[in-house]
Scaffold this motif. Structure first.
Motif, PDB file in Angstrom:
ATOM      1  N   VAL A  62      20.742  44.410 -67.914  1.00  0.00           N
ATOM      2  CA  VAL A  62      21.778  43.391 -68.140  1.00  0.00           C
ATOM      3  C   VAL A  62      21.638  42.362 -67.020  1.00  0.00           C
ATOM      4  O   VAL A  62      22.074  42.609 -65.898  1.00  0.00           O
ATOM      5  N   HIS A  63      20.980  41.243 -67.326  1.00  0.00           N
ATOM      6  CA  HIS A  63      20.797  40.198 -66.317  1.00  0.00           C
ATOM      7  C   HIS A  63      21.786  39.071 -66.587  1.00  0.00           C
ATOM      8  O   HIS A  63      21.831  38.536 -67.699  1.00  0.00           O
ATOM      9  N   VAL A  64      22.580  38.752 -65.571  1.00  0.00           N
ATOM     10  CA  VAL A  64      23.581  37.697 -65.719  1.00  0.00           C
ATOM     11  C   VAL A  64      23.397  36.718 -64.558  1.00  0.00           C
ATOM     12  O   VAL A  64      23.424  37.124 -63.385  1.00  0.00           O
ATOM     13  N   LEU A  65      23.161  35.456 -64.898  1.00  0.00           N
ATOM     14  CA  LEU A  65      22.985  34.398 -63.891  1.00  0.00           C
ATOM     15  C   LEU A  65      21.940  34.809 -62.845  1.00  0.00           C
ATOM     16  O   LEU A  65      22.123  34.611 -61.646  1.00  0.00           O
ATOM     17  N   GLY A  66      20.885  35.438 -63.326  1.00  0.00           N
ATOM     18  CA  GLY A  66      19.773  35.808 -62.454  1.00  0.00           C
ATOM     19  C   GLY A  66      19.955  37.104 -61.681  1.00  0.00           C
ATOM     20  O   GLY A  66      19.062  37.523 -60.953  1.00  0.00           O
ATOM     21  N   GLU A  67      21.104  37.752 -61.826  1.00  0.00           N
ATOM     22  CA  GLU A  67      21.331  39.015 -61.105  1.00  0.00           C
ATOM     23  C   GLU A  67      21.212  40.197 -62.060  1.00  0.00           C
ATOM     24  O   GLU A  67      21.589  40.099 -63.230  1.00  0.00           O
ATOM     25  N   GLN A  68      20.717  41.316 -61.547  1.00  0.00           N
ATOM     26  CA  GLN A  68      20.537  42.515 -62.359  1.00  0.00           C
ATOM     27  C   GLN A  68      21.761  43.411 -62.198  1.00  0.00           C
ATOM     28  O   GLN A  68      21.856  44.181 -61.238  1.00  0.00           O
ATOM     29  N   LEU A  69      22.681  43.328 -63.152  1.00  0.00           N
ATOM     30  CA  LEU A  69      23.946  44.071 -63.035  1.00  0.00           C
ATOM     31  C   LEU A  69      23.727  45.581 -63.033  1.00  0.00           C
ATOM     32  O   LEU A  69      24.464  46.318 -62.371  1.00  0.00           O
ATOM     33  N   GLU A  70      22.703  46.034 -63.778  1.00  0.00           N
ATOM     34  CA  GLU A  70      22.507  47.489 -63.881  1.00  0.00           C
ATOM     35  C   GLU A  70      22.069  48.099 -62.545  1.00  0.00           C
ATOM     36  O   GLU A  70      22.120  49.309 -62.375  1.00  0.00           O
ATOM     37  N   LYS A  71      21.651  47.232 -61.607  1.00  0.00           N
ATOM     38  CA  LYS A  71      21.249  47.759 -60.292  1.00  0.00           C
ATOM     39  C   LYS A  71      22.401  47.737 -59.293  1.00  0.00           C
ATOM     40  O   LYS A  71      22.261  48.193 -58.165  1.00  0.00           O
ATOM     41  N   MET A  72      23.530  47.173 -59.700  1.00  0.00           N
ATOM     42  CA  MET A  72      24.668  47.072 -58.773  1.00  0.00           C
ATOM     43  C   MET A  72      25.591  48.272 -58.955  1.00  0.00           C
ATOM     44  O   MET A  72      25.674  48.825 -60.052  1.00  0.00           O
TER      45      MET A  72
END
Ligand SMILES: Nc1ncnc2c1ncn2[C@@H]1O[C@H](COP(=O)(O)OP(=O)(O)OP(=O)(O)O)[C@@H](O)[C@H]1O
Length: 226
Positions: A62-72
């Motif tokens: 799940v990439h949102v605005l260039g960030e990888q949410l699944e890694k957070m």
């Protein structure tokens, strides 16, 4: 790209045999305004909650605005949401005993707008832009009309100047005239700030406000399995 989903699978805890979403590839380009519809229970709110980081996928990206949410982790996702995503809920989710200014200030407090006088000024500016008269600013929001609460909910969603605005059935409590006013206002604000918009509704009569339309079952290969 504003949002990019790849191989995303989701089922609710305790319902692993009942997948709600399986999305192979789905993208939402920057500054696009997308309308999503689909029958009740097909997973629309679940999709929005995955994109806003309120839920985490079982697998996939799940990439949102260039960030990888699944890694957070959850805390990082909450921080990311507060800073970059505005969310307008069906039931507004305002804190009913707080006034309009404090509802907006509270959201700003968790985001990047800053605190104190700057945040109060920004809250006042938004309320003025959204046509809430200053004699209404300090009443508990429960004493305001549904249309006024709706506009306060937009002000709250915009206070941190999000790049992505997500709206889940935001017009469902509005009469036809208030609905058109709400949509015109939302569209002019989002165009002014070049926001990406993801808008879910059963009301396909609203499609003409958007750049593109999708039925969720067309992109969800889990559809029909539950
Ligand atoms: N917290 C939960 N726990 C278990 N199952 C859930 C939960 N929330 C939703 N579901 C189930 O997941 C599926 C998708 O729900 P979701 O709310 O995403 O659908 P929706 O398309 O937004 O529906 P509606 O248009 O009625 O709001 C439904 O079968 C629902 O019963």
């Amino acid at each position: 790209m504003s949002v990019d989903l790849h191989g995303v699978e989701f089922s609710y805890p305790g319902s692993a045999n009942k997948p709600v979403l399986h999305i192979n590839n789905w993208t939402l380009p920057l500054a696009e305004k997308r309308f999503i519809h689909g029958p009740s229970g097909c997973g629309k709110s679940t999709l929005l909650n995955l994109i806003s980081g309120m839920l985490a996928p079982l697998s996939g990206k799940v990439h949102v605005l260039g960030e990888q949410l699944e890694k957070m982790n959850r805390r990082q996702r909450d921080r990311f949401r507060a800073n970059h995503i505005g969310y307008v809920f069906q039931q507004f989710n305002l804190i009913h005993y707080l006034d309009a200014v404090d509802n907006i200030r509270l959201a700003g407090h968790f985001g990047r707008t800053g605190r104190g006088a700057c945040l109060t000024r920004q809250s006042h500016l938004l309320l003025e832009t959204l046509g809430i008269k200053d004699n209404e600013w300090h009443k508990p929001v429960s004493r305001l009309s549904i249309g006024q609460q709706q506009r306060i909910a937009i002000a709250r969603a915009l206070v941190n100047r999000p790049e992505l605005l997500i709206a889940d059935e935001p017009t469902s409590s509005l009469d036809p005239r208030s609905r058109e006013n709400f949509m015109s206002l939302l569209m002019s604000l989002t165009a002014e700030h070049r926001m990406t918009v993801l808008f879910v509704s059963h009301d396909t009569g609203l499609q003409h406000y958007f750049d593109s339309t999708q039925a969720l079952p067309d992109i969800n290969t889990a559809a029909g399995k539950h």
